[in-house]
Write a protein that holds these residues in place. Structure first.
Motif, PDB file in Angstrom:
ATOM      1  N   GLY A 140     -43.947  -0.944   9.570  1.00 51.33           N
ATOM      2  CA  GLY A 140     -44.676   0.365  10.565  1.00 51.33           C
ATOM      3  C   GLY A 140     -43.207   1.381  10.388  1.00 51.33           C
ATOM      4  O   GLY A 140     -43.301   2.518  10.315  1.00 51.33           O
ATOM      5  N   ILE A 141     -41.958   0.318  10.282  1.00 51.98           N
ATOM      6  CA  ILE A 141     -40.601   0.659  10.295  1.00 51.98           C
ATOM      7  C   ILE A 141     -40.200   1.778   9.132  1.00 51.98           C
ATOM      8  O   ILE A 141     -39.829   2.544   9.171  1.00 51.98           O
ATOM      9  CB  ILE A 141     -39.517  -0.287  10.767  1.00 51.98           C
ATOM     10  N   LEU A 142     -40.215   1.164   7.993  1.00 48.85           N
ATOM     11  CA  LEU A 142     -39.838   1.701   6.975  1.00 48.85           C
ATOM     12  C   LEU A 142     -41.475   3.154   6.495  1.00 48.85           C
ATOM     13  O   LEU A 142     -41.074   3.429   5.261  1.00 48.85           O
ATOM     14  CB  LEU A 142     -40.677   0.330   5.988  1.00 48.85           C
ATOM     15  N   PHE A 143     -42.586   2.735   7.088  1.00 47.99           N
ATOM     16  CA  PHE A 143     -43.115   3.589   6.443  1.00 47.99           C
ATOM     17  C   PHE A 143     -43.352   5.180   7.932  1.00 47.99           C
ATOM     18  O   PHE A 143     -42.510   6.457   7.182  1.00 47.99           O
ATOM     19  CB  PHE A 143     -44.579   2.887   6.736  1.00 47.99           C
ATOM     20  N   CYS A 144     -43.056   5.190   8.990  1.00 44.72           N
ATOM     21  CA  CYS A 144     -43.674   5.932  10.346  1.00 44.72           C
ATOM     22  C   CYS A 144     -41.703   6.575   9.925  1.00 44.72           C
ATOM     23  O   CYS A 144     -41.908   7.827  10.696  1.00 44.72           O
ATOM     24  CB  CYS A 144     -43.079   5.158  11.452  1.00 44.72           C
ATOM     25  N   ILE A 145     -40.622   5.587   9.810  1.00 46.07           N
ATOM     26  CA  ILE A 145     -39.011   6.581   9.571  1.00 46.07           C
ATOM     27  C   ILE A 145     -39.109   7.556   8.775  1.00 46.07           C
ATOM     28  O   ILE A 145     -38.973   9.011   8.826  1.00 46.07           O
ATOM     29  CB  ILE A 145     -38.141   5.672   9.933  1.00 46.07           C
ATOM     30  N   PRO A 146     -39.353   7.269   7.076  1.00 47.24           N
ATOM     31  CA  PRO A 146     -39.733   8.361   6.220  1.00 47.24           C
ATOM     32  C   PRO A 146     -40.501   9.530   6.459  1.00 47.24           C
ATOM     33  O   PRO A 146     -40.410  10.367   6.074  1.00 47.24           O
ATOM     34  CB  PRO A 146     -40.032   7.630   5.148  1.00 47.24           C
ATOM     35  N   VAL A 147     -41.438   8.837   6.554  1.00 49.64           N
ATOM     36  CA  VAL A 147     -42.805  10.482   6.917  1.00 49.64           C
ATOM     37  C   VAL A 147     -42.197  11.220   8.053  1.00 49.64           C
ATOM     38  O   VAL A 147     -42.613  12.496   7.942  1.00 49.64           O
ATOM     39  CB  VAL A 147     -44.440   9.761   7.995  1.00 49.64           C
ATOM     40  N   PHE A 148     -41.173  11.298   9.024  1.00 50.21           N
ATOM     41  CA  PHE A 148     -41.295  11.463  10.400  1.00 50.21           C
ATOM     42  C   PHE A 148     -40.475  12.198  10.134  1.00 50.21           C
ATOM     43  O   PHE A 148     -39.924  13.985   9.668  1.00 50.21           O
ATOM     44  CB  PHE A 148     -41.073  11.187  11.247  1.00 50.21           C
ATOM     45  N   ILE A 149     -39.515  12.154   8.811  1.00 49.84           N
ATOM     46  CA  ILE A 149     -38.207  13.191   8.338  1.00 49.84           C
ATOM     47  C   ILE A 149     -39.023  14.049   7.459  1.00 49.84           C
ATOM     48  O   ILE A 149     -38.509  15.347   7.035  1.00 49.84           O
ATOM     49  CB  ILE A 149     -37.157  12.096   7.851  1.00 49.84           C
ATOM     50  N   LEU A 150     -39.739  13.478   6.671  1.00 47.09           N
ATOM     51  CA  LEU A 150     -40.376  13.975   5.284  1.00 47.09           C
ATOM     52  C   LEU A 150     -40.736  15.155   5.464  1.00 47.09           C
ATOM     53  O   LEU A 150     -40.750  16.115   4.834  1.00 47.09           O
ATOM     54  CB  LEU A 150     -40.801  12.602   4.113  1.00 47.09           C
ATOM     55  N   SER A 151     -42.033  14.652   7.277  1.00 48.85           N
ATOM     56  CA  SER A 151     -42.736  16.205   7.310  1.00 48.85           C
ATOM     57  C   SER A 151     -41.856  17.292   8.378  1.00 48.85           C
ATOM     58  O   SER A 151     -42.675  18.083   8.765  1.00 48.85           O
ATOM     59  CB  SER A 151     -43.562  15.130   9.164  1.00 48.85           C
ATOM     60  N   GLY A 152     -40.496  16.823   8.572  1.00 48.31           N
ATOM     61  CA  GLY A 152     -39.785  17.657   9.140  1.00 48.31           C
ATOM     62  C   GLY A 152     -39.821  17.594  10.913  1.00 48.31           C
ATOM     63  O   GLY A 152     -39.855  19.032  11.432  1.00 48.31           O
ATOM     64  N   PHE A 153     -40.005  16.572  11.763  1.00 47.68           N
ATOM     65  CA  PHE A 153     -40.984  16.445  12.422  1.00 47.68           C
ATOM     66  C   PHE A 153     -39.182  16.273  13.530  1.00 47.68           C
ATOM     67  O   PHE A 153     -38.211  15.686  12.014  1.00 47.68           O
ATOM     68  CB  PHE A 153     -41.822  14.905  13.070  1.00 47.68           C
ATOM     69  N   GLU A 154     -39.485  16.517  14.570  1.00 50.71           N
ATOM     70  CA  GLU A 154     -38.139  15.929  15.236  1.00 50.71           C
ATOM     71  C   GLU A 154     -37.996  14.845  15.988  1.00 50.71           C
ATOM     72  O   GLU A 154     -38.807  14.363  16.653  1.00 50.71           O
ATOM     73  CB  GLU A 154     -37.917  17.347  16.430  1.00 50.71           C
TER      74      GLU A 154
END
Length: 205
Positions: A140-154
């Motif tokens: 979950g960490i390895l997927f969720c962290i890149p997803v929030f960054i690449l999505s431009g989430f804050e």
């Protein structure tokens, strides 16, 4: 106990700062987003106190003292992230200009945009930590962290780091960060709150 919680919160903020420094240092955004995961990996493996990783679990179970611990987590995270940002700004000069551009873009957002981006980051942070706790895996960490960054989430704690590196501690930045904290908190409690409604609905039926 409160002192230990506060120290762990400072360390968690520093871990987020290190993740932010890695992201800033990578020319490839996707690679930087992946390596940012070191922040939450450190927090989870070492049992540190990260506001965005804790707030969602307040819905499921908490004592009155947990609210104070949550507040101390936020304050400690700010101390750690800003402290790390200050040191990075003095020792890794090539990231300052990049960080300044990032912060300008953040402040150029409308308030609704910023809140929405923070909301979805909160959802992903809760999801990552829940998977780590319940499924005993870092997937979950390895997927969720890149997803929030690449999505431009804050992410509020990461943003504290970025603004410190950029040397921007003005009222606009403080106002912005306040709303990002709020958005992260609402996003963090969203899934557990909805799941709680499902349980209550099932019991009533």
């Amino acid at each position: 106990m409160l002192r230990a919680s506060f120290i762990k919160a400072i360390l968690a903020g520093g871990a987020v700062g290190i993740g932010g420094a890695v992201f800033l240092s990578c020319d490839d955004k996707a690679i930087g987003a992946f390596f940012f995961s070191v922040a939450l990996l450190t927090v989870c493996w070492m049992g540190l106190n990260l506001f965005t990783g804790k707030v969602g679990f307040m819905v499921e179970s908490h004592k009155n003292s947990d609210w104070l611990n949550l507040l101390m987590a936020l304050i400690g995270n700010a101390v750690g992230a800003c402290g790390c940002g200050f040191l990075i700004s003095k020792g890794v000069n090539n990231v300052v200009e990049k960080c300044s551009a990032i912060c300008e873009a953040k402040l150029a957002q409308t308030l609704p945009d910023a809140l929405i981006r923070a909301f979805f980051c909160g959802i992903l942070m809760y999801t990552a930590v829940w998977i780590f706790r319940e499924k005993k895996t870092i997937a979950g960490i390895l997927f969720c962290i890149p997803v929030f960054i690449l999505s431009g989430f804050e992410h509020s704690i990461a943003d504290m780091f970025y603004f410190t590196v950029a040397g921007n501690g003005g009222s606009d930045a403080i106002f912005y960060l306040t709303y990002i904290v709020l958005g992260n908190a609402v996003g963090g409690v969203f899934i557990p709150f909805m799941m709680l409604l499902c349980k209550e609905g099932g019991t009533a039926k």
